[in-house]
Design a protein around this motif. Sequence first.
Motif, PDB file in Angstrom:
ATOM      1  N   GLN A 202      34.660 -29.665 -26.515  1.00 23.66           N
ATOM      2  CA  GLN A 202      34.558 -28.843 -27.717  1.00 23.66           C
ATOM      3  C   GLN A 202      33.953 -29.699 -28.820  1.00 23.66           C
ATOM      4  OE1 GLN A 202      37.826 -27.264 -30.610  1.00 23.66           O
ATOM      5  NE2 GLN A 202      37.713 -25.768 -28.963  1.00 23.66           N
ATOM      6  N   GLY A 203      32.722 -29.362 -29.223  1.00 24.11           N
ATOM      7  CA  GLY A 203      32.046 -30.154 -30.233  1.00 24.11           C
ATOM      8  C   GLY A 203      31.297 -31.326 -29.624  1.00 24.11           C
ATOM      9  N   THR A 204      30.882 -32.242 -30.473  1.00 23.80           N
ATOM     10  CA  THR A 204      30.161 -33.449 -30.080  1.00 23.80           C
ATOM     11  C   THR A 204      31.067 -34.655 -30.249  1.00 23.80           C
ATOM     12  OG1 THR A 204      29.348 -33.883 -32.319  1.00 23.80           O
ATOM     13  CG2 THR A 204      28.038 -32.377 -30.937  1.00 23.80           C
ATOM     14  N   PRO A 205      30.665 -35.837 -29.740  1.00 21.34           N
ATOM     15  CA  PRO A 205      31.498 -37.024 -29.976  1.00 21.34           C
ATOM     16  C   PRO A 205      31.798 -37.262 -31.456  1.00 21.34           C
ATOM     17  CG  PRO A 205      29.894 -37.494 -28.283  1.00 21.34           C
ATOM     18  CD  PRO A 205      29.554 -36.126 -28.809  1.00 21.34           C
ATOM     19  N   GLN A 206      30.879 -36.854 -32.326  1.00 20.69           N
ATOM     20  CA  GLN A 206      31.086 -37.062 -33.754  1.00 20.69           C
ATOM     21  C   GLN A 206      32.131 -36.114 -34.337  1.00 20.69           C
ATOM     22  OE1 GLN A 206      27.880 -36.647 -32.393  1.00 20.69           O
ATOM     23  NE2 GLN A 206      27.621 -38.861 -32.267  1.00 20.69           N
ATOM     24  N   THR A 207      32.314 -34.933 -33.721  1.00 19.92           N
ATOM     25  CA  THR A 207      33.177 -33.907 -34.330  1.00 19.92           C
ATOM     26  C   THR A 207      34.347 -33.457 -33.463  1.00 19.92           C
ATOM     27  OG1 THR A 207      31.846 -32.078 -33.420  1.00 19.92           O
ATOM     28  CG2 THR A 207      31.153 -33.002 -35.549  1.00 19.92           C
ATOM     29  N   MET A 208      34.389 -33.849 -32.193  1.00 16.33           N
ATOM     30  CA  MET A 208      35.272 -33.188 -31.241  1.00 16.33           C
ATOM     31  C   MET A 208      36.763 -33.350 -31.533  1.00 16.33           C
ATOM     32  SD  MET A 208      34.585 -35.552 -27.905  1.00 16.33           S
ATOM     33  CE  MET A 208      35.058 -37.286 -27.826  1.00 16.33           C
ATOM     34  N   GLN A 209      37.160 -34.403 -32.222  1.00 17.98           N
ATOM     35  CA  GLN A 209      38.586 -34.576 -32.480  1.00 17.98           C
ATOM     36  C   GLN A 209      38.983 -34.157 -33.892  1.00 17.98           C
ATOM     37  OE1 GLN A 209      39.183 -34.765 -29.041  1.00 17.98           O
ATOM     38  NE2 GLN A 209      41.056 -35.478 -29.992  1.00 17.98           N
ATOM     39  N   LEU A 210      38.124 -33.404 -34.585  1.00 13.71           N
ATOM     40  CA  LEU A 210      38.442 -32.895 -35.911  1.00 13.71           C
ATOM     41  C   LEU A 210      39.132 -31.537 -35.773  1.00 13.71           C
ATOM     42  CD1 LEU A 210      35.101 -33.788 -37.755  1.00 13.71           C
ATOM     43  CD2 LEU A 210      37.218 -35.127 -37.637  1.00 13.71           C
ATOM     44  N   ALA A 211      40.441 -31.575 -35.544  1.00 13.08           N
ATOM     45  CA  ALA A 211      41.275 -30.370 -35.442  1.00 13.08           C
ATOM     46  C   ALA A 211      40.778 -29.376 -34.396  1.00 13.08           C
ATOM     47  CB  ALA A 211      41.385 -29.688 -36.804  1.00 13.08           C
ATOM     48  N   PRO A 212      40.688 -29.773 -33.129  1.00 18.88           N
ATOM     49  CA  PRO A 212      40.266 -28.825 -32.086  1.00 18.88           C
ATOM     50  C   PRO A 212      41.267 -27.675 -31.938  1.00 18.88           C
ATOM     51  CG  PRO A 212      41.124 -30.848 -31.108  1.00 18.88           C
ATOM     52  CD  PRO A 212      41.011 -31.100 -32.576  1.00 18.88           C
ATOM     53  N   ARG A 213      40.738 -26.466 -31.705  1.00 22.33           N
ATOM     54  CA  ARG A 213      41.575 -25.266 -31.596  1.00 22.33           C
ATOM     55  C   ARG A 213      41.132 -24.421 -30.396  1.00 22.33           C
ATOM     56  NH1 ARG A 213      44.467 -24.118 -36.287  1.00 22.33           N
ATOM     57  NH2 ARG A 213      43.933 -25.447 -38.068  1.00 22.33           N
ATOM     58  N   TYR A 214      42.108 -23.749 -29.784  1.00 21.15           N
ATOM     59  CA  TYR A 214      41.844 -22.850 -28.667  1.00 21.15           C
ATOM     60  C   TYR A 214      42.769 -21.637 -28.774  1.00 21.15           C
ATOM     61  CZ  TYR A 214      39.594 -26.964 -26.617  1.00 21.15           C
ATOM     62  OH  TYR A 214      38.782 -28.051 -26.393  1.00 21.15           O
ATOM     63  N   ASP A 215      42.329 -20.526 -28.234  1.00 17.80           N
ATOM     64  CA  ASP A 215      43.230 -19.383 -28.083  1.00 17.80           C
ATOM     65  C   ASP A 215      44.217 -19.654 -26.956  1.00 17.80           C
ATOM     66  OD1 ASP A 215      41.992 -17.906 -30.126  1.00 17.80           O
ATOM     67  OD2 ASP A 215      40.511 -17.088 -28.731  1.00 17.80           O
ATOM     68  N   ASN A 216      43.687 -20.151 -25.840  1.00 14.31           N
ATOM     69  CA  ASN A 216      44.487 -20.529 -24.676  1.00 14.31           C
ATOM     70  C   ASN A 216      43.693 -21.634 -23.998  1.00 14.31           C
ATOM     71  OD1 ASN A 216      45.265 -20.670 -21.835  1.00 14.31           O
ATOM     72  ND2 ASN A 216      46.445 -18.799 -22.173  1.00 14.31           N
ATOM     73  N   VAL A 217      44.092 -22.867 -24.157  1.00 12.62           N
ATOM     74  CA  VAL A 217      43.232 -23.971 -23.746  1.00 12.62           C
ATOM     75  C   VAL A 217      42.912 -23.934 -22.255  1.00 12.62           C
ATOM     76  CG1 VAL A 217      45.112 -25.655 -23.413  1.00 12.62           C
ATOM     77  CG2 VAL A 217      42.795 -26.455 -23.972  1.00 12.62           C
TER      78      VAL A 217
END
Length: 339
Positions: A202-217
């Motif tokens: 989810q996202g790129t290496p630059q952004t992927m750990q900025l509050a990742p969200r899922y409906d149902n991972v």
Amino acid sequence: MDKLYYRPIVQTDALRPKDARVLAGGWGWFASVEVLSRAGSRGEMAAHDLPAPIAARLTAPRAPLAGLVFDRPRIMGILNVTPDSFSDGGRFNTPQRALAQAMAMAAAGADVLDIGGESTRPGAAFVADADEIARTAPVISALRAGGFTGAISVDTRKAAVARAALAAGADLVNDVSALGHDARMATLIAQSGAPVCLMHAQGTPQTMQLAPRYDNVLLDVYDYLEARLTLAETAGIVRNRILVDPGIGFGKTEAHNLTLLRGLSLFHGLGCAVLLGVSRKRFIGSIGGAEVAEDRAPGTLALTLAGLSQGVQMHRVHDVAEVAQGVRLWQAVTIGDRV
């Protein structure tokens, strides 16, 4: 009508019921599945009651990839030829050091070497094609010139890098963007005939750990990989040349990672061999109490064995010797002479 998903309840005991089904032609079996939907679990269903197309996907033996047969667990050794990877950046970024490490990992039990020239850790900087090629292709060439005959994977999301690596002697492309970063990648894979690993992020290496969200991972990652498989097939890539990877740690919180690990057997429903990459991940340290990445081999092994118990065929790790030893013991106790 809600889409239904079927998660095999995998077992490995030698006493297998006559009506149980073998999982993906491997070492696990299942007599029942959990039926899931976006509305929640619908409980268990007997394996013999599965719709025929679902049963075929779950049970068909996985085709060999890069010369590897998936009737037993396979280990992918990580060889980062980068200055900034989270765990081993800078240690193997010359052809001589990389060649020595590659040979050591092969001797320790790696079935395939995964060579990467761009870090995909959270916050990592983008690397230009030419720089990534200069880091990876010479190492692959040196391995082949040195007589290495084992399988080699290139860890890249860029078609130019993959093309150079395949020309240098690589067998497999490991694309963390699942063909999404470079529009030329799908065509290259289709034309080359090389197998490919499609990973969820989810996202790129630059952004992927900025509050990742899922409906149902679990279901969101499954649906993403299913869509990428459709795209790959449309481009001319045959499904039996594809590995899938749920992308542990790539745009996921600790809770997301644990949910995916508990539900790993669901991904066999995609009809592909499954790759698991948990090696030295941050959440191993936070749960296991190992702040330094190099101290996370025991936690990595624990998660590898959990993956084996769910039939996962390929395991991407830094600590090859330690994991290979653990896998051999797990096989001896759990599978014995049945493989």
